[in-house]
Design a protein around this motif. Structure first.
Motif, PDB file in Angstrom:
ATOM      1  N   UNK A  11      19.510 -12.167   5.895  1.00 21.91           N
ATOM      2  CA  UNK A  11      18.884 -13.437   6.282  1.00 21.91           C
ATOM      3  C   UNK A  11      18.098 -13.985   5.098  1.00 21.91           C
ATOM      4  N   UNK A  12      18.509 -15.122   4.561  1.00 18.06           N
ATOM      5  CA  UNK A  12      17.820 -15.675   3.403  1.00 18.06           C
ATOM      6  C   UNK A  12      16.704 -16.606   3.859  1.00 18.06           C
ATOM      7  N   UNK A  13      15.437 -16.294   3.495  1.00 16.44           N
ATOM      8  CA  UNK A  13      14.314 -17.114   3.942  1.00 16.44           C
ATOM      9  C   UNK A  13      13.876 -18.143   2.895  1.00 16.44           C
ATOM     10  N   UNK A  14      13.428 -19.288   3.355  1.00 13.27           N
ATOM     11  CA  UNK A  14      12.800 -20.304   2.509  1.00 13.27           C
ATOM     12  C   UNK A  14      11.533 -20.770   3.212  1.00 13.27           C
ATOM     13  N   UNK A  15      10.614 -21.315   2.461  1.00 11.78           N
ATOM     14  CA  UNK A  15       9.450 -21.991   3.004  1.00 11.78           C
ATOM     15  C   UNK A  15       9.521 -23.450   2.555  1.00 11.78           C
ATOM     16  N   UNK A  16       9.472 -24.358   3.524  1.00 10.51           N
ATOM     17  CA  UNK A  16       9.567 -25.776   3.192  1.00 10.51           C
ATOM     18  C   UNK A  16       8.353 -26.533   3.733  1.00 10.51           C
ATOM     19  N   UNK A  17       8.147 -27.694   3.187  1.00  9.18           N
ATOM     20  CA  UNK A  17       7.158 -28.630   3.727  1.00  9.18           C
ATOM     21  C   UNK A  17       7.757 -29.203   5.008  1.00  9.18           C
ATOM     22  N   UNK A  18       7.104 -28.992   6.162  1.00  9.86           N
ATOM     23  CA  UNK A  18       7.695 -29.460   7.418  1.00  9.86           C
ATOM     24  C   UNK A  18       7.862 -30.972   7.493  1.00  9.86           C
ATOM     25  N   UNK A  19       7.107 -31.693   6.694  1.00 13.74           N
ATOM     26  CA  UNK A  19       7.200 -33.158   6.718  1.00 13.74           C
ATOM     27  C   UNK A  19       8.311 -33.683   5.821  1.00 13.74           C
ATOM     28  N   UNK A  20       8.477 -33.082   4.631  1.00 17.19           N
ATOM     29  CA  UNK A  20       9.439 -33.602   3.659  1.00 17.19           C
ATOM     30  C   UNK A  20      10.727 -32.796   3.565  1.00 17.19           C
ATOM     31  N   UNK A  21      10.691 -31.523   4.007  1.00 16.39           N
ATOM     32  CA  UNK A  21      11.858 -30.658   3.874  1.00 16.39           C
ATOM     33  C   UNK A  21      12.017 -30.053   2.490  1.00 16.39           C
ATOM     34  N   UNK A  22      11.073 -30.316   1.582  1.00 16.01           N
ATOM     35  CA  UNK A  22      11.159 -29.787   0.225  1.00 16.01           C
ATOM     36  C   UNK A  22      10.724 -28.319   0.192  1.00 16.01           C
ATOM     37  N   UNK A  23      11.420 -27.507  -0.624  1.00 12.18           N
ATOM     38  CA  UNK A  23      11.006 -26.121  -0.815  1.00 12.18           C
ATOM     39  C   UNK A  23       9.615 -26.074  -1.432  1.00 12.18           C
ATOM     40  N   UNK A  24       8.809 -25.111  -0.969  1.00  7.10           N
ATOM     41  CA  UNK A  24       7.441 -24.975  -1.468  1.00  7.10           C
ATOM     42  C   UNK A  24       7.333 -23.763  -2.394  1.00  7.10           C
TER      43      UNK A  24
END
Length: 432
Positions: free
Chosen positions: A260-273
């Motif tokens: 499972x590959x995890x990412x963290x994004x800005x919930x408003x913009x969808x950009x990776x953080x």
């Protein structure tokens, strides 16, 4: 101890290579076999050949819970039905449930994920593990069961409910591990205390998940049950429990990144953080073939720590789930998560961990009421004492949340206990 040392302790360089190889395969498989994903990728101007490494994952569109509902029941399956060996589904309390399909390979991987977690807790074939998650469409029961079986442990499949019998069997069979929701574990602890059988309980560890819980809840469970309490993370859409779990150091939940590959994004913009930043957790399944998920937005808010753990595992560690974007309450312009209330309650020895929030709107103003329980030894008819307890709790909640609630102290055991996922909120504004 490790269940799969090669995968759990893989170097970041080798892990990235493996993830890249798996992403290329799963994207092509998904594009070729799921019309929804093919249309979504075509619209985004992305073809499978554009995905050459894990770094290219940002080119792919997100998947949401609404997409699963819109494709109910099997529109996201990527293999013929005859290759699906198991179906699970969410509760579907707000409409059609979310259905997840698994191939034999997917079920085997799922069991391994859970077994890895159990070994990280100190579990082995010598343990007897009581599975008190609900069995059936919910992933908890069978997920934990299969993992414990793969470990070689003895499984006691009690499911949820029938608490008196659960405690009887826990004593008579001398179970050493417990898997259930943290709220049900707390209920079991309360009942064990009432029965006066704490000394007969031989539990060593517990794996708890399926709902957010706090560090204060961990301390409460460890003290009352005499165990080490570990996080067991998963979700129906990805693979049920076993997507990740804590190790003996309880310093973050290891996510099995080879699956499972995890990412963290800005919930408003969808950009990776950037690494370590709090945001919304996103998963791509790298080795799930029945119903792969591409960049699925979990709505869970957390952060990721990529430093090697003291246990030797290199698998990324997820911080505590702060809440869910879809569980967040906005009250008079302030963001409130129910888990914040639980955490504050457990700071005080006088209060139980039980609470119920009611939010309403009166004359265009939001109201915020919390029912709480005092421990029996503190509950009395002393009005002054009750007012003092209320003020102390209200002031602390104001400092943590930034909004003052109306506190209502109810009699001990007045708030309904959960034998599955706990319900803590009634937002009446949704009905108006």
């Amino acid at each position: 101890m490790y269940f799969n040392e090669e995968r759990e302790c893989m170097s970041r360089e080798n892990l990235k290579k493996l993830q890249s190889e798996q992403l290329v395969k799963i994207v092509k498989h998904t594009y070729d076999n799921v019309p929804f994903y093919r249309e979504r990728m075509d619209k985004a101007g992305v073809k499978p050949e554009d995905i050459k490494s894990i770094d290219d994952i940002v080119k792919l569109p997100f998947t949401t819970k609404q997409d699963l509902r819109d494709n109910y029941p099997d529109g996201l399956f990527a293999v013929p039905r005859k290759e699906i060996v198991r179906l699970h589904a969410s509760s579907g309390t707000t409409g059609k449930p979310i259905v997840a399909g698994y191939t034999k390979h997917d079920v085997d991987n799922w069991a391994e994920g859970v077994a890895r977690c159990m070994v990280a807790w100190g579990g082995s074939a010598d343990d007897t593990i009581q599975v008190s998650y609900g069995y059936g469409l919910f992933t908890g029961g069978l997920g934990a069961h299969d993992g414990a079986s793969l470990l070689g442990a003895t499984v006691l499949p009690t499911s949820a409910g029938n608490t008196a019998k659960q405690i009887m069997l826990m004593q008579d069979i001398q179970t050493t591990g417990l898997c259930c929701t943290p709220s049900y574990a707390l209920f079991l602890a309360e009942e064990i205390e009432k029965l006066g059988v704490r000394d007969n309980i031989k539990l060593r560890f517990g794996g708890f998940g399926a709902e957010p819980w706090t560090e204060n809840m961990r301390k409460e469970l460890e003290e009352k049950l005499g165990i080490k309490a570990y996080d067991l993370y998963g979700l129906t859409e990805i693979s049920g429990p076993g997507v990740g779990g804590e190790c003996e150091y309880q310093d973050g939940t290891h996510l099995w990144e080879d699956m499972f590959y995890p990412e963290i994004i800005d919930p408003a913009t969808g950009e990776q953080l950037p690494e370590g930043t709090e945001g919304e957790l996103v998963f791509t399944t790298l080795d799930k073939w029945g119903m792969p998920m591409i960049r699925y937005r979990t709505r869970d808010l957390t952060h990721l720590n990529y430093e090697k753990c003291r246990c030797g595992r290199t698998a990324v560690r997820m911080g505590r789930i702060l809440g869910r974007t879809d569980d967040m309450l906005i009250i008079r312009g302030v963001n409130v998560f129910p888990s914040q209330v639980e955490s504050v309650l457990l700071e005080f020895p006088e209060f139980q961990a039980q609470y119920f929030i009611t939010v309403d709107r009166v004359n265009n103003v939001d109201t915020f009421d919390i029912d709480v329980e005092l421990r029996p030894e503190y509950y009395s008819d002393d009005t002054t004492a009750m007012l003092d307890y209320k003020k102390k709790l209200r002031d602390r909640l104001l400092s943590v949340i930034g909004i003052k609630p109306s506190i209502h102290i109810v009699e001990p055991n007045a708030i309904e206990r959960s034998q599955g996922k706990a319900k803590h909120v009634n937002d009446k504004r949704k009905l108006k």
